[in-house]
Design a protein around this motif. Sequence first.
Motif, short mmCIF file in Angstrom:
data_model
loop_
_atom_site.label_atom_id
_atom_site.label_comp_id
_atom_site.label_asym_id
_atom_site.label_seq_id
_atom_site.Cartn_x
_atom_site.Cartn_y
_atom_site.Cartn_z
N LEU A 326 0.82 -1.21 0.00
CA LEU A 326 0.00 0.00 0.00
C LEU A 326 0.86 1.26 0.00
O LEU A 326 0.57 2.22 -0.71
CB LEU A 326 -0.93 0.00 1.22
N LEU A 330 1.84 5.32 -2.88
CA LEU A 330 1.71 6.74 -2.53
C LEU A 330 2.63 7.68 -3.27
O LEU A 330 2.23 8.79 -3.62
CB LEU A 330 1.91 6.89 -1.01
N HIS A 394 3.35 -3.07 -6.12
CA HIS A 394 2.09 -3.36 -5.43
C HIS A 394 1.65 -4.80 -5.68
O HIS A 394 1.15 -5.46 -4.77
CB HIS A 394 1.02 -2.38 -5.88
N ILE A 399 -5.11 -2.54 -10.57
CA ILE A 399 -5.23 -1.24 -9.92
C ILE A 399 -4.69 -0.11 -10.79
O ILE A 399 -4.86 1.07 -10.47
CB ILE A 399 -4.49 -1.28 -8.57
N VAL A 406 -6.34 8.78 -10.37
CA VAL A 406 -5.92 9.61 -9.24
C VAL A 406 -4.82 10.58 -9.67
O VAL A 406 -4.87 11.78 -9.37
CB VAL A 406 -5.45 8.73 -8.07
N ILE A 466 -10.01 9.08 -5.58
CA ILE A 466 -9.26 8.46 -4.50
C ILE A 466 -10.13 7.44 -3.76
O ILE A 466 -9.68 6.33 -3.43
CB ILE A 466 -8.73 9.53 -3.53
N LEU A 467 -11.39 7.80 -3.49
CA LEU A 467 -12.28 6.88 -2.79
C LEU A 467 -12.56 5.63 -3.63
O LEU A 467 -12.56 4.50 -3.10
CB LEU A 467 -13.59 7.60 -2.46
N THR A 469 -10.57 4.43 -5.86
CA THR A 469 -9.32 3.68 -5.89
C THR A 469 -9.14 2.86 -4.63
O THR A 469 -8.67 1.71 -4.66
CB THR A 469 -8.13 4.63 -6.07
N TRP A 470 -9.52 3.42 -3.49
CA TRP A 470 -9.41 2.68 -2.23
C TRP A 470 -10.31 1.44 -2.27
O TRP A 470 -9.92 0.37 -1.78
CB TRP A 470 -9.80 3.59 -1.07
N ARG A 471 -11.49 1.58 -2.84
CA ARG A 471 -12.37 0.41 -2.99
C ARG A 471 -11.77 -0.60 -3.95
O ARG A 471 -11.89 -1.81 -3.74
CB ARG A 471 -13.75 0.85 -3.45
N VAL A 473 -8.59 -1.09 -4.46
CA VAL A 473 -7.49 -1.76 -3.75
C VAL A 473 -8.04 -2.87 -2.86
O VAL A 473 -7.41 -3.92 -2.68
CB VAL A 473 -6.69 -0.74 -2.91
N GLY A 474 -9.25 -2.66 -2.33
CA GLY A 474 -9.86 -3.67 -1.49
C GLY A 474 -10.40 -4.86 -2.24
O GLY A 474 -10.87 -5.82 -1.61
#
Length: 520
Positions: A326, A330, A394, A399, A406, A466-467, A469-471, A473-474
């Motif tokens: 993770l 960044l 990663h 992804i 992003v 970003i939100l 992308t976070w989903r 990644v999950g």
Amino acid sequence: MVAHVLRLRLAMMVGALRGDPREVVRRAIGVVLLTAATGVAAVSAAGLADADRLTTAVVTVLAGSAVTLGFAVGPPVTASVDPLDPRRFAVVGPEPRPLAGALLLAGFLSVPVLVVLVLGISLAVAWSAHGAPAVATVASVILGLTTCVLLARVSMALGALVQRPRQSRELMGVYLVAVLVVVVPVGVFLGSLEWRGAVPSQLASAAEILAWTPIGAAWGIALAPTAGAAIGSLVVALVTIAVLGLAWFALVTLLLTTTRRPAAARERGGLGWFAILPGTPGGAVAARSLSYWLRDRRYIVNVVVVPIAAVVSTVPLLVAGVPFELAVLLPVPIMALFFGWLPHNDLAYDSTALWMHIASGMRGAPDRIGRLVPVLLIGIPVLAVTLPLAVVAHGRWAILPAMIGVCAALFLAGLGLSSVSSVLAPYAVSRPGDSPFQQPQRTGSGGVIAQGLVMVGAILAALPSILLTWRAVGGDTIDAMFAMWVGIGAGGVVLIVGVTVGAVLFEQRATRLMEFAEAT
């Protein structure tokens, strides 16, 4: 007119085998080698009938996308001269639309297009063996050929409008960077695949994504996994052809209604970027900005610090226990944010040279757009090279679209907000020739506020991406595609609005900007 242009095109193809005997021999050898290579490739394409359907679909989309992209980038890279340049017909006074249609049909009569046609027919044989509908097979070949021809026509027309000496050091540097932007990500992607007797899932995902892009949509119709995917690729291919067609007709009209500058005026040797970029107000600003960004140590230090700061920012996360897979994602978004933030005070670095823009009555749009060119030429290659490396670290290529979204949102939104900030709230910086680490004293906090607002605004614009992308990644990979398009869309909107607002403010605040430049 159509028949005359087609006869002329055929005569030119036959005439290529006449003239100097040595040239004829070289061209004949080239034709023989090209024919042999085409035959081998056609046999290999037809041999895909013995492979499984997934392998055939992946190879088709990847190879077709590469060929289509070659038609777009080949003419400018090789500095090809268009034998059917619309301006060569200007002496007979043709109407733009009939001439554009005739030249477009003549574009199908070329050796590269004939090679693609042979390969398309061979692929059609393989598609039929896997049960592809005849209508989809024919549509895929026709749309693929049409896309290639239109891309070549549009690319050559754009090259005819520019016509710069490709031997210049600056232009060769641009070509090298463009090659790196394409080769490095592709090489990293292919090198990370695990070949175990079947098509890697990452390669299949890449082919699926390309089938929804302008360069690969036509080749993804025949063997699409579902009817919905086939319809989607068909729609993208048709829209691509429609847009390219409109662009071609518009370019022909432009070429017929503009006067070519004399060769002595075009070949401005020794002027560096000014000899390459268009001789317009925006081109002049871009050329001057590029000279500053690549020579002024104040700019160079800013560019060098960006990747260093981005990499260092991951250390606290790793120390705090954030998983490596993770934390490694960044640095690239941080670089995108800082690259978009860099020109937020660009006017201040001009110092008193700003009077040239204001005294010449330059409009705001050329100034705003021209100043963004150096950041785009530097930021895009850096992001394009580092982003695949971060995704490899990663471990999940699914992804990648989300990360693109992003980075695009942060980068483009930062550029748009910087276009407003540099006009609305400039603050004093080190003067030309001073050390980049020597900062003048400031009497107010306007500079700090402007820097913070640009960063915060860019992050807010990228927040939806970003939100998503976070989903992704999950584990919700479908959100990766949404994140990409949402990010590109949000960043593009902020960029357009920011440049527009910045252009208006530049014209309204010209006097105050000049006072600021003289005072600092």
